[in-house]
Write a protein that holds these residues in place. Structure first.
Motif, PDB file in Angstrom:
ATOM      1  N   CYS A 274       0.837  -1.198   0.000  1.00  0.00           N
ATOM      2  CA  CYS A 274       0.000   0.000   0.000  1.00  0.00           C
ATOM      3  C   CYS A 274       0.873   1.250   0.000  1.00  0.00           C
ATOM      4  CB  CYS A 274      -0.919   0.006   1.209  1.00  0.00           C
ATOM      5  SG  CYS A 274      -2.187  -1.266   1.102  1.00  0.00           S
TER       6      CYS A 274
ATOM      7  N   THR B 198       1.600   3.028  -2.791  1.00  0.00           N
ATOM      8  CA  THR B 198       2.301   3.189  -4.056  1.00  0.00           C
ATOM      9  C   THR B 198       1.573   4.199  -4.943  1.00  0.00           C
ATOM     10  OG1 THR B 198       3.175   2.030  -5.976  1.00  0.00           O
ATOM     11  CG2 THR B 198       1.095   1.243  -5.117  1.00  0.00           C
ATOM     12  N   THR B 199       2.287   4.820  -5.843  1.00  0.00           N
ATOM     13  CA  THR B 199       1.666   5.799  -6.739  1.00  0.00           C
ATOM     14  C   THR B 199       1.527   5.277  -8.166  1.00  0.00           C
ATOM     15  OG1 THR B 199       3.818   6.766  -7.212  1.00  0.00           O
ATOM     16  CG2 THR B 199       2.554   7.746  -5.404  1.00  0.00           C
TER      17      THR B 199
ATOM     18  N   ARG C  17      -3.784   3.060  -5.165  1.00  0.00           N
ATOM     19  CA  ARG C  17      -2.601   3.131  -4.312  1.00  0.00           C
ATOM     20  C   ARG C  17      -2.311   1.846  -3.555  1.00  0.00           C
ATOM     21  NH1 ARG C  17      -0.614   8.141  -4.586  1.00  0.00           N
ATOM     22  NH2 ARG C  17      -2.020   9.870  -4.911  1.00  0.00           N
ATOM     23  N   CYS C  18      -2.780   0.710  -4.063  1.00  0.00           N
ATOM     24  CA  CYS C  18      -2.491  -0.590  -3.471  1.00  0.00           C
ATOM     25  C   CYS C  18      -2.121  -1.568  -4.578  1.00  0.00           C
ATOM     26  CB  CYS C  18      -3.700  -1.129  -2.727  1.00  0.00           C
ATOM     27  SG  CYS C  18      -3.487  -1.112  -0.963  1.00  0.00           S
TER      28      CYS C  18
END
Length: 72
Positions: free
Chosen positions: A8, A10-11, A16-17
């Motif tokens: 979780c 992350t971009t 975002r997971c």
């Protein structure tokens, strides 16, 4: 038992997971480690630095490249 890894924060995607990338990365890491760690241990007996690089390869190259290749 199937391992499931979740990353979780992350971009790389809107939610975002990540689930698929880290899970496949872990499976690729484990498969590479089964082969490379015994080989690295044998090489370490003769050439220390080369053996260390071989044993570190699954964690430093395989896992990150597979995990980052799959954005979900």
């Amino acid at each position: 038992m199937v391992p499931i890894c979740v990353q979780c924060g992350t971009t790389s995607n809107p939610c975002r997971c990540k689930v698929v990338g880290p899970t496949l990365g872990f499976l690729a890491f484990a498969a590479a480690a089964v082969v490379e760690w015994p080989v690295g241990a044998l090489v370490y007996c003769f050439k220390h630095m080369k053996g260390r690089k071989i044993m570190a390869h699954p964690a430093t190259v395989i896992y990150p490249s597979v995990t980052n290749a799959i954005p979900i």
